[in-house]
Design an enzyme around this catalytic site. Structure first.
Site, PDB file in Angstrom:
ATOM      1  N   GLU A 298      50.234  39.502  49.038  1.00 32.42           N
ATOM      2  CA  GLU A 298      50.718  40.743  48.434  1.00 32.42           C
ATOM      3  C   GLU A 298      49.501  41.424  47.843  1.00 32.42           C
ATOM      4  OE1 GLU A 298      51.422  43.411  46.034  1.00 32.42           O
ATOM      5  OE2 GLU A 298      52.390  41.980  44.704  1.00 32.42           O
TER       6      GLU A 298
ATOM      7  N   GLU B 115      43.418  53.000  44.337  1.00 28.86           N
ATOM      8  CA  GLU B 115      44.509  52.598  43.449  1.00 28.86           C
ATOM      9  C   GLU B 115      44.071  52.790  41.998  1.00 28.86           C
ATOM     10  OE1 GLU B 115      47.775  48.982  43.369  1.00 28.86           O
ATOM     11  OE2 GLU B 115      45.728  48.522  43.980  1.00 28.86           O
TER      12      GLU B 115
ATOM     13  N   TRP C 298      46.942  39.296  36.737  1.00 27.78           N
ATOM     14  CA  TRP C 298      47.152  39.377  35.290  1.00 27.78           C
ATOM     15  C   TRP C 298      48.243  40.358  34.887  1.00 27.78           C
ATOM     16  CZ3 TRP C 298      46.610  44.415  34.282  1.00 27.78           C
ATOM     17  CH2 TRP C 298      45.735  45.156  35.096  1.00 27.78           C
TER      18      TRP C 298
ATOM     19  N   ARG D 203      55.892  52.114  34.435  1.00 26.14           N
ATOM     20  CA  ARG D 203      56.227  50.705  34.265  1.00 26.14           C
ATOM     21  C   ARG D 203      54.921  49.926  34.091  1.00 26.14           C
ATOM     22  NH1 ARG D 203      58.254  46.590  38.871  1.00 26.14           N
ATOM     23  NH2 ARG D 203      59.069  44.916  37.553  1.00 26.14           N
TER      24      ARG D 203
ATOM     25  N   ALA E 135      45.444  34.296  36.667  1.00 24.19           N
ATOM     26  CA  ALA E 135      44.285  35.121  36.345  1.00 24.19           C
ATOM     27  C   ALA E 135      43.675  34.661  35.024  1.00 24.19           C
ATOM     28  CB  ALA E 135      44.697  36.589  36.243  1.00 24.19           C
TER      29      ALA E 135
ATOM     30  N   SER F 137      43.889  41.870  44.994  1.00 25.90           N
ATOM     31  CA  SER F 137      43.278  42.981  45.714  1.00 25.90           C
ATOM     32  C   SER F 137      43.187  42.697  47.210  1.00 25.90           C
ATOM     33  CB  SER F 137      41.878  43.262  45.167  1.00 25.90           C
ATOM     34  OG  SER F 137      40.968  42.252  45.560  1.00 25.90           O
TER      35      SER F 137
END
Length: 487
Positions: free
Chosen positions: A260, A391, A160, A288, A186, A239
């Site tokens: 990724e 994270e 998302w 960002r 998403a 994830s």
């Protein structure tokens, strides 16, 4: 400065599934709500795909596969160039849509649209540069001819946080290679993906080449697609935990996978760094998309001699950011995506403070409507703090002092992730030496931004497999075929 478009009425958007070149209802008739993170209000009701819809999308991709693969590279390139042109023409419209469903600040939304459109142009150029090879075998018994062919039907799963760029970064190389695809966006941000699919049809992409199925049943739906032998490629951004599950499922049909996954990027500042450049780079690497990026700097390791000055300057810059809806172009930091995201960030910050860290600015959710967390700086974080291992995915900078180069490298590499890393130094020799030592797929050396359509984007360790962007991204959708021949 551009300002948000007033022409976009969410009620006018196509919100069906996009299958075989048309917007269609879900087989069950089910729909789900998409909300604006800036105020929590419902934007639209979107068709909710089930397993029957997944089968419809797969059939459409299969029906279109032979003809699309047979098109000349130049013909595929021309279609992608038209996609690029249309997206650039409608940049403000797409930026408004992204800001509405994702919460992104206006400048970030405009930047994402430009980045997303560039993938269409880049892969239009790459489509005609798939170069084969001819060589003589070592024993001179035959010639070795190597050609590259489309891998086949591709399942693309996007997150998302960059609803346009993550879609085009996968769709454009797949189409350039001659593959057809099924995109599962998403559930938080399906509207942008549906709008891109409609744009691509307008640009001349044939029916069935790109199909978009939004769903609240992501696990079962993707599992169904991966169990079908017609699917030959999975490209997933998300994830690490979900990526591991999908790798296991893809193994059943031996499907090629590009992954990724998560990140936990270190940002190293040495005593000899240019302080102004380091703070500017830190703001870019951290803020960002409001910190909701897999490449976002999570852990700031600052050498002792510059630590207090950097902490003060970064805190000042973070505190100056204006927080609010992206539909006000003056705002620089938008909301987080969901209430759960706010709760997670707050939990990590509270935990760090309980473990002995020092709060410099921010530090608790903002009152009022929407899902906002303020820019936050935490200093003197203990090396073993939980916030350094997880994270953050929010506007929180976590500062840790270090003494030596070896210590900085060890701290930076002390994670299972290896997506992006950043370092600032005035010594180029040191910069290249440390860049080599960092266990990361991408390194920003005196730069706070690493993303580039022309560069291979991806990580090592548990941050992923394969690369997106650059020529490498195209090769992820191509299979080499070797022909032994004599003449």
């Amino acid at each position: 400065m551009s300002s948000p478009s007033t022409l976009l009425d969410p009620a006018t958007l196509d919100t069906g599934l996009y299958i075989a070149g048309a917007s269609v209802a879900a087989a069950s008739g089910a729909r789900f709500a998409v909300h604006n993170p800036a105020d929590g209000r419902e934007l639209a009701q979107v068709a909710d795909a089930d397993l029957d819809d997944a089968a419809r999308a797969l059939d459409a991709a299969a029906d279109a596969a032979r003809d699309w693969a047979a098109r000349t590279p130049r013909a595929r390139a021309e279609v992608l160039l038209r996609c690029f042109s249309l997206m650039k023409e409608r940049a403000d419209w797409f930026a408004t849509l992204i800001s509405l469903e994702n919460g992104k600040a206006w400048d970030d939304a405009r930047g994402e649209v430009a980045y997303a459109a560039e993938f269409f142009r880049w892969y239009a150029e790459e489509a005609v540069r798939v170069i084969g090879e001819v060589s003589v075998s070592p024993a001179s018994t035959n010639r070795i001819l190597v050609q590259y062919q489309p891998m086949g039907i591709s399942v693309l799963v996007t997150p998302w946080n960059f609803p346009a760029a993550m879609a085009t970064r996968k769709i454009a190389p797949a189409l350039a290679a001659g593959c057809t695809c099924i995109l599962k966006p998403a559930a938080e941000t399906p509207l942008t993906a549906l709008a891109i699919a409609a744009l691509m049809t307008e640009a001349g992409v044939p029916a069935g080449v790109v199909n978009v199925i939004a769903t609240t049943q992501a696990g079962p739906l993707v599992s169904t697609l991966l169990a079908d032998p017609r699917v030959r490629k999975l490209s997933f951004t998300g994830s690490t935990a979900v990526g591991k599950l999908l790798l296991r499922e893809a193994a059943g049909q031996v499907i090629s996978c590009s992954m990724e996954l998560g990140g936990n990027a270190p940002f190293i500042v040495f005593d000899d760094a240019d302080l102004d450049a380091a703070v500017e780079g830190a703001m870019l690497a951290k803020m960002r998309n409001g910190g909701e990026a897999c490449t976002a700097a999570n852990r700031f390791y600052v050498q002792r001699g510059l630590y207090e000055a950097f902490s003060a300057r970064l805190s000042e810059a973070m505190a100056a950011l204006k927080v609010g809806t992206g539909l006000d172009a003056a705002n620089q930091c938008g909301p987080l995506i969901t209430p759960a995201a706010v709760a997670k960030v707050d939990r990590l910050v509270r935990g760090a403070l309980d473990q002995g860290a020092r709060l410099r600015i921010g530090g608790q959710p903002l009152d009022g409507e929407g899902w906002f967390y303020p820019p936050t700086v935490i200093a003197d974080v203990p090396v073993g703090a939980d916030i350094l291992r997880e994270e953050i995915f929010g506007p929180v900078a976590v500062l840790v002092p270090f003494e030596t180069e070896a210590e900085a490298i060890a701290l930076a590499n002390g994670t299972e992730y290896g997506l992006a890393a950043y370092l600032f130094t005035g010594d180029l020799q040191r910069g290249l030496r440390v860049a080599d030592a960092l266990e990361s797929g991408m390194v920003g050396l005196n730069r706070g931004l690493v993303s580039d359509v022309a560069a291979p984007f991806g990580g090592i360790k548990q941050s992923g497999l394969g690369r997106e962007g650059g020529h490498h991204g195209l090769m992820e959708y191509l299979e080499p075929k070797y022909v032994a021949l004599s003449w």
